[in-house]
Design an enzyme around this catalytic site. Structure first.
Site, PDB file in Angstrom:
ATOM      1  N   ASP A  17      -7.890  -5.403   0.132  1.00  0.00           N
ATOM      2  CA  ASP A  17      -8.400  -6.248  -0.946  1.00  0.00           C
ATOM      3  C   ASP A  17      -8.004  -7.711  -0.805  1.00  0.00           C
ATOM      4  O   ASP A  17      -8.520  -8.572  -1.509  1.00  0.00           O
ATOM      5  CB  ASP A  17      -7.908  -5.728  -2.303  1.00  0.00           C
ATOM      6  CG  ASP A  17      -8.602  -4.431  -2.662  1.00  0.00           C
ATOM      7  OD1 ASP A  17      -9.810  -4.346  -2.415  1.00  0.00           O
ATOM      8  OD2 ASP A  17      -7.942  -3.517  -3.173  1.00  0.00           O
ATOM      9  N   HIS A  73       0.860  -1.185   0.000  1.00  0.00           N
ATOM     10  CA  HIS A  73       0.000   0.000   0.000  1.00  0.00           C
ATOM     11  C   HIS A  73       0.890   1.227   0.000  1.00  0.00           C
ATOM     12  O   HIS A  73       1.928   1.232   0.650  1.00  0.00           O
ATOM     13  CB  HIS A  73      -0.907   0.008   1.245  1.00  0.00           C
ATOM     14  CG  HIS A  73      -2.076   0.914   1.090  1.00  0.00           C
ATOM     15  ND1 HIS A  73      -1.989   2.276   1.311  1.00  0.00           N
ATOM     16  CD2 HIS A  73      -3.347   0.669   0.697  1.00  0.00           C
ATOM     17  CE1 HIS A  73      -3.164   2.814   1.072  1.00  0.00           C
ATOM     18  NE2 HIS A  73      -4.000   1.873   0.696  1.00  0.00           N
TER      19      HIS A  73
HETATM   20  N1  CMC Z   1       4.228  -7.711  -4.684  1.00  0.00           N
HETATM   21  C1  CMC Z   1       5.561  -7.670  -4.849  1.00  0.00           C
HETATM   22  N2  CMC Z   1       6.317  -6.552  -4.732  1.00  0.00           N
HETATM   23  C2  CMC Z   1       5.673  -5.423  -4.434  1.00  0.00           C
HETATM   24  C3  CMC Z   1       4.282  -5.372  -4.233  1.00  0.00           C
HETATM   25  C4  CMC Z   1       3.554  -6.572  -4.365  1.00  0.00           C
HETATM   26  N3  CMC Z   1       2.232  -6.587  -4.196  1.00  0.00           N
HETATM   27  N4  CMC Z   1       3.892  -4.103  -3.943  1.00  0.00           N
HETATM   28  C5  CMC Z   1       5.015  -3.376  -3.964  1.00  0.00           C
HETATM   29  N5  CMC Z   1       6.100  -4.158  -4.247  1.00  0.00           N
HETATM   30  C6  CMC Z   1       7.494  -3.740  -4.295  1.00  0.00           C
HETATM   31  C7  CMC Z   1       7.776  -2.946  -5.558  1.00  0.00           C
HETATM   32  O1  CMC Z   1       8.224  -3.768  -6.606  1.00  0.00           O
HETATM   33  C8  CMC Z   1       8.823  -1.978  -5.097  1.00  0.00           C
HETATM   34  O2  CMC Z   1      10.059  -2.646  -5.075  1.00  0.00           O
HETATM   35  P1  CMC Z   1      11.422  -1.836  -5.417  1.00  0.00           P
HETATM   36  O3  CMC Z   1      11.563  -0.831  -4.323  1.00  0.00           O
HETATM   37  O4  CMC Z   1      12.454  -2.895  -5.432  1.00  0.00           O
HETATM   38  O5  CMC Z   1      11.220  -1.207  -6.753  1.00  0.00           O
HETATM   39  C9  CMC Z   1       8.441  -1.678  -3.650  1.00  0.00           C
HETATM   40  O6  CMC Z   1       7.703  -2.837  -3.206  1.00  0.00           O
HETATM   41  C10 CMC Z   1       7.584  -0.430  -3.479  1.00  0.00           C
HETATM   42  O7  CMC Z   1       6.452  -0.563  -4.357  1.00  0.00           O
HETATM   43  P2  CMC Z   1       5.841   0.609  -5.199  1.00  0.00           P
HETATM   44  O8  CMC Z   1       5.157   0.045  -6.379  1.00  0.00           O
HETATM   45  O9  CMC Z   1       6.892   1.650  -5.444  1.00  0.00           O
HETATM   46  O10 CMC Z   1       4.803   1.170  -4.144  1.00  0.00           O
HETATM   47  P3  CMC Z   1       3.580   2.090  -4.459  1.00  0.00           P
HETATM   48  O11 CMC Z   1       3.259   2.793  -3.212  1.00  0.00           O
HETATM   49  O12 CMC Z   1       3.854   2.915  -5.671  1.00  0.00           O
HETATM   50  O13 CMC Z   1       2.407   1.054  -4.863  1.00  0.00           O
HETATM   51  C11 CMC Z   1       0.614  -0.478  -4.699  1.00  0.00           C
HETATM   52  C12 CMC Z   1       1.405   0.641  -3.998  1.00  0.00           C
HETATM   53  C13 CMC Z   1      -0.631  -0.768  -3.859  1.00  0.00           C
HETATM   54  C14 CMC Z   1       0.179   0.004  -6.082  1.00  0.00           C
HETATM   55  C15 CMC Z   1       1.513  -1.724  -4.816  1.00  0.00           C
HETATM   56  O14 CMC Z   1       1.897  -2.160  -3.530  1.00  0.00           O
HETATM   57  C16 CMC Z   1       0.833  -2.866  -5.578  1.00  0.00           C
HETATM   58  O15 CMC Z   1       0.930  -2.907  -6.807  1.00  0.00           O
HETATM   59  N6  CMC Z   1       0.128  -3.804  -4.862  1.00  0.00           N
HETATM   60  C17 CMC Z   1      -0.642  -4.847  -5.511  1.00  0.00           C
HETATM   61  C18 CMC Z   1      -1.989  -4.275  -5.965  1.00  0.00           C
HETATM   62  C19 CMC Z   1      -2.949  -4.062  -4.818  1.00  0.00           C
HETATM   63  O16 CMC Z   1      -3.102  -4.909  -3.943  1.00  0.00           O
HETATM   64  N7  CMC Z   1      -3.632  -2.902  -4.833  1.00  0.00           N
HETATM   65  C20 CMC Z   1      -4.649  -2.551  -3.834  1.00  0.00           C
HETATM   66  C21 CMC Z   1      -4.220  -1.420  -2.960  1.00  0.00           C
HETATM   67  S1  CMC Z   1      -5.236  -1.271  -1.477  1.00  0.00           S
HETATM   68  C22 CMC Z   1      -6.799  -0.815  -2.039  1.00  0.00           C
HETATM   69  C23 CMC Z   1      -6.850   0.542  -2.586  1.00  0.00           C
HETATM   70  O17 CMC Z   1      -6.660   1.513  -1.847  1.00  0.00           O
HETATM   71  O18 CMC Z   1      -7.113   0.673  -3.788  1.00  0.00           O
END
Ligand code: CMC
Length: 429
Positions: free
Chosen positions: A363, A306
């Site tokens: 989720d 998140h």
């Molecule tokens: N599985 C594996 N690695 C992950 C995941 C995951 N679900 N989420 C983040 N990471 C890694 C990512 O690759 C990155 O690694 P690095 O620093 O080596 O590049 C690091 O963790 C930080 O991730 P980010 O993508 O920069 O973080 P963000 O804040 O931009 O993204 C997120 C947040 C929710 C989009 C992401 O965690 C994700 O894609 N999660 C899966 C989708 C999901 O469950 N979404 C629902 C969110 S909660 C409901 C809502 O509010 O909508």
């Protein structure tokens, strides 16, 4: 003495004020930065950017706190209901009895949609995704009430709020009925909000359908948990669209599309699809955890991580408990639940997930509960949209009355071709 930040640029010093939030958040006010220094800021994904000052929802991602108008989400999930929580978010306080009666009455009595709206459903191809249908039909409401779209008129806004809250479940249930080729079930005003939705989803003209009170109650709690989450992608979309003084129906329609993506509200559907894929591939959970850790593999564990929560998501704690209750009480044996539990256990002990502070989010378990409640998988994001609606409305209203109101219009840093002359077609390579 009020706090400030000193910025030194090209030998000149600039003083920037600090804004403090009621729960201790601090922000550098850079609104005058460009005018005074010529500089803009760069922050892809708005990771360090506050887009507004808001009184609606507070969340502390480090401590796992979520408050709607100051009230902890745990208390609302236990004691409130979705209609009351919607009032709270939109009007800023818990309603007294007469306010609640008035609100409930109107949200109940606007639930029918114009008969012509039903014809819109025939224009879609067979089996369309219900999120696309819901957004399109919600957008179409602006055509049915086009003489009542004045964003400065409080009475017109009040009716739009009642209409949206009342009609979205009807629009959503119709989109499901259309996808399975069944006749639409009209809303029943004698039922509660979630009972009515379940009735419209699952009743048909051939046999009686009785709503299970447990299912209606659980659904109500899930809607409360989804009801707001401050400046998330879809809410920011609603605010941005609303910042052009665009009407509430169209702004919410845009919010539904923003919510649809698998990184946001589409994640609950993506979680179930991922669990199913793991099961179909033989149930080797570790293999998928390793895939998620591999930088060269685009696969991510859906339902993990998140932008704001770096400890745990308080909503996922409530939902996990609720999931167990639902499975026990409904006597269900869901193999995907076992896979989810294994996945959670392995991921929570894994250095990759620990170091990146990736925890199960709202989720991760909500999809499993929706599945247990017999909600079809492609309707999961729609459930999220019904829940998030009061939050979108509250933010849209707050924006319209904001003393610092401005149309949303970010800057950019252009990195493209410098000024170049037009080349006639014949002279191009
Ligand atoms: N599985 C594996 N690695 C992950 C995941 C995951 N679900 N989420 C983040 N990471 C890694 C990512 O690759 C990155 O690694 P690095 O620093 O080596 O590049 C690091 O963790 C930080 O991730 P980010 O993508 O920069 O973080 P963000 O804040 O931009 O993204 C997120 C947040 C929710 C989009 C992401 O965690 C994700 O894609 N999660 C899966 C989708 C999901 O469950 N979404 C629902 C969110 S909660 C409901 C809502 O509010 O909508």
């Amino acid at each position: 003495m009020s706090k400030t930040v000193e910025l030194i640029y090209q030998g000149k010093s600039y003083t920037l004020p600090i804004i403090e939030g009621t729960c201790g958040e601090q922000a550098v006010d850079i609104s005058a930065l460009r005018n005074t220094t010529g500089l803009i800021t760069y922050d892809p994904g708005f990771v360090s950017t506050g887009s507004c000052q808001s009184d609606i929802t507070f969340l502390d991602g480090e401590k796992g706190i979520l408050l709607y108008r100051g009230i902890p989400i745990e208390q609302l999930a236990e004691h409130s209901n979705f209609i009351e929580t919607s009032f709270l978010l939109i009007h800023g306080h818990l309603p007294n009895q007469s306010e609640l009666d008035y609100f409930k009455h109107h949200v109940t009595h606007h639930s029918m949609v114009h008969e012509s709206i039903k014809n819109l459903y025939d224009g879609f191809p067979n089996n369309p995704h219900p999120m696309a249908v819901c957004s399109a039909v919600v957008g179409s409401l602006a055509t049915f009430y086009q003489d009542q779209l004045n964003v400065q008129n409080e009475r017109e806004i009040e009716i739009a709020i009642h209409r949206l809250l009342a009609k979205l479940p009807t629009i959503a249930a119709y989109s499901y009925k259309k996808s399975i080729g069944q006749p639409f079930s009209y809303p029943q005003n004698a039922l509660s909000y979630t009972e009515n939705f379940l009735h419209m989803m699952f009743s048909n003209p051939c046999e009686d359908y009785e709503v299970d009170p447990l299912v209606a109650k659980v659904l109500d709690i899930l809607l409360i948990l989804h009801a707001d989450h401050e400046q998330n992608c879809s809410t920011s979309t609603v605010r941005l669209v609303g910042s052009s003084r665009c009407n509430l129906y169209s702004s919410v329609s845009a919010g539904i599309y923003a919510l649809w993506g698998p990184l946001h509200g589409g994640a609950n559907q993506a979680v179930i699809e991922m669990l199913q894929t793991i099961q179909d591939a033989g149930g080797n959970v570790r293999q998928f955890v390793d895939k998620a850790k591999d930088n060269d593999d685009p696969f991510r564990l859906m339902g993990f991580g998140h932008r704001v929560y770096k400890n745990f998501d308080p909503r996922s704690k409530i939902i996990k408990k609720l999931a167990h209750e639902v499975f026990d009480k409904l006597g269900l044996n869901e193999p995907l639940l076992d896979i989810a539990l294994q996945l959670e256990e392995i991921a929570l002990k894994d250095d990759y997930f620990i170091s990146k502070k990736l925890y199960p989010n709202v989720d991760f378990y909500s999809g499993l509960i929706y599945k247990a409640l017999q909600i079809p998988v492609n309707m999961f994001p729609v459930m999220f949209a019904i829940g998030r609606l009061p939050g979108w409305i509250a933010h849209w209203i707050e924006l319209q009355g904001d003393k610092d109101f401005k149309i949303g219009r970010p800057r950019q840093i252009y990195q493209g071709q410098e000024k170049t002359d037009y080349t006639p077609l014949k002279k191009r390579k």
